[in-house]
Design a protein around this motif. Structure first.
Motif, PDB file in Angstrom:
ATOM      1  N   UNK A   1      25.602  65.374  76.717  1.00 18.77           N
ATOM      2  CA  UNK A   1      24.402  65.657  75.938  1.00 18.77           C
ATOM      3  C   UNK A   1      24.677  65.305  74.486  1.00 18.77           C
ATOM      4  N   UNK A   2      23.784  64.542  73.894  1.00 20.40           N
ATOM      5  CA  UNK A   2      23.966  64.164  72.505  1.00 20.40           C
ATOM      6  C   UNK A   2      23.629  65.342  71.598  1.00 20.40           C
ATOM      7  N   UNK A   3      24.359  65.497  70.527  1.00 23.69           N
ATOM      8  CA  UNK A   3      24.150  66.615  69.601  1.00 23.69           C
ATOM      9  C   UNK A   3      23.065  66.246  68.612  1.00 23.69           C
ATOM     10  N   UNK A  15      33.093  65.091  58.223  1.00 29.42           N
ATOM     11  CA  UNK A  15      33.904  65.514  57.096  1.00 29.42           C
ATOM     12  C   UNK A  15      35.375  65.446  57.468  1.00 29.42           C
ATOM     13  N   UNK A  16      36.163  66.231  56.778  1.00 28.10           N
ATOM     14  CA  UNK A  16      37.598  66.238  57.009  1.00 28.10           C
ATOM     15  C   UNK A  16      38.076  67.634  57.364  1.00 28.10           C
ATOM     16  N   UNK A  17      39.007  67.688  58.325  1.00 31.45           N
ATOM     17  CA  UNK A  17      39.742  68.914  58.601  1.00 31.45           C
ATOM     18  C   UNK A  17      40.981  68.851  57.725  1.00 31.45           C
ATOM     19  N   UNK A  18      41.216  69.890  56.942  1.00 31.88           N
ATOM     20  CA  UNK A  18      42.342  69.880  56.021  1.00 31.88           C
ATOM     21  C   UNK A  18      43.374  70.899  56.486  1.00 31.88           C
ATOM     22  N   UNK A  27      36.685  64.941  61.259  1.00 29.00           N
ATOM     23  CA  UNK A  27      36.102  65.909  62.187  1.00 29.00           C
ATOM     24  C   UNK A  27      34.596  65.823  62.143  1.00 29.00           C
ATOM     25  N   UNK A  28      33.950  66.467  63.130  1.00 28.78           N
ATOM     26  CA  UNK A  28      32.488  66.493  63.247  1.00 28.78           C
ATOM     27  C   UNK A  28      31.990  67.919  63.135  1.00 28.78           C
ATOM     28  N   UNK A  29      30.869  68.103  62.456  1.00 30.88           N
ATOM     29  CA  UNK A  29      30.184  69.387  62.407  1.00 30.88           C
ATOM     30  C   UNK A  29      28.928  69.239  63.265  1.00 30.88           C
ATOM     31  N   UNK A  30      28.965  69.720  64.504  1.00 28.99           N
ATOM     32  CA  UNK A  30      27.835  69.579  65.419  1.00 28.99           C
ATOM     33  C   UNK A  30      26.823  70.699  65.216  1.00 28.99           C
ATOM     34  N   UNK A  31      25.518  70.390  65.305  1.00 28.92           N
ATOM     35  CA  UNK A  31      24.509  71.455  65.265  1.00 28.92           C
ATOM     36  C   UNK A  31      24.547  72.243  66.570  1.00 28.92           C
ATOM     37  N   UNK A  32      24.037  73.470  66.525  1.00 28.92           N
ATOM     38  CA  UNK A  32      24.003  74.332  67.703  1.00 28.92           C
ATOM     39  C   UNK A  32      22.836  73.894  68.583  1.00 28.92           C
ATOM     40  N   UNK A  33      23.097  72.933  69.489  1.00 30.65           N
ATOM     41  CA  UNK A  33      22.043  72.320  70.297  1.00 30.65           C
ATOM     42  C   UNK A  33      22.012  72.930  71.692  1.00 30.65           C
ATOM     43  N   UNK A  34      20.815  73.265  72.148  1.00 27.53           N
ATOM     44  CA  UNK A  34      20.590  73.873  73.464  1.00 27.53           C
ATOM     45  C   UNK A  34      19.552  73.049  74.220  1.00 27.53           C
ATOM     46  N   UNK A  35      19.612  73.073  75.558  1.00 22.66           N
ATOM     47  CA  UNK A  35      18.531  72.491  76.363  1.00 22.66           C
ATOM     48  C   UNK A  35      17.638  73.634  76.794  1.00 22.66           C
TER      49      UNK A  35
END
Length: 78
Positions: A1-3, A15-18, A27-35
């Protein structure tokens, strides 16, 4: 499922994980996606939407008919 949210259009941010040693890795900050499945009375059928948590709250306020109209106005398929 695409975010990716069909209503708000929110998608992953990058962004970056430090680390403790201050090395940076991507790194990726994904939105809270639901079906979520909604009954669409005007068409007499259910629709399954990919929505962020914020979009689910928006649908609670504006209603599913207005939300589907917004999605179609953005060029999305329902």
């Amino acid at each position: 499922m695409s975010a990716h949210c069909q209503l708000t259009g929110s998608k992953p941010g990058f962004g970056n994980a430090i680390s403790h040693s201050h090395r940076r890795t991507s790194r990726r900050f994904d939105p809270n996606v639901q079906r979520k499945r909604y009954w669409l009375p005007s068409e007499g059928r259910h629709v399954r939407l990919t929505l962020s948590a914020r979009a689910i709250k928006t649908i609670d306020v504006i209603g599913i008919e207005a939300a589907v109209a917004r999605i179609r106005a953005r060029g999305g398929k329902v």
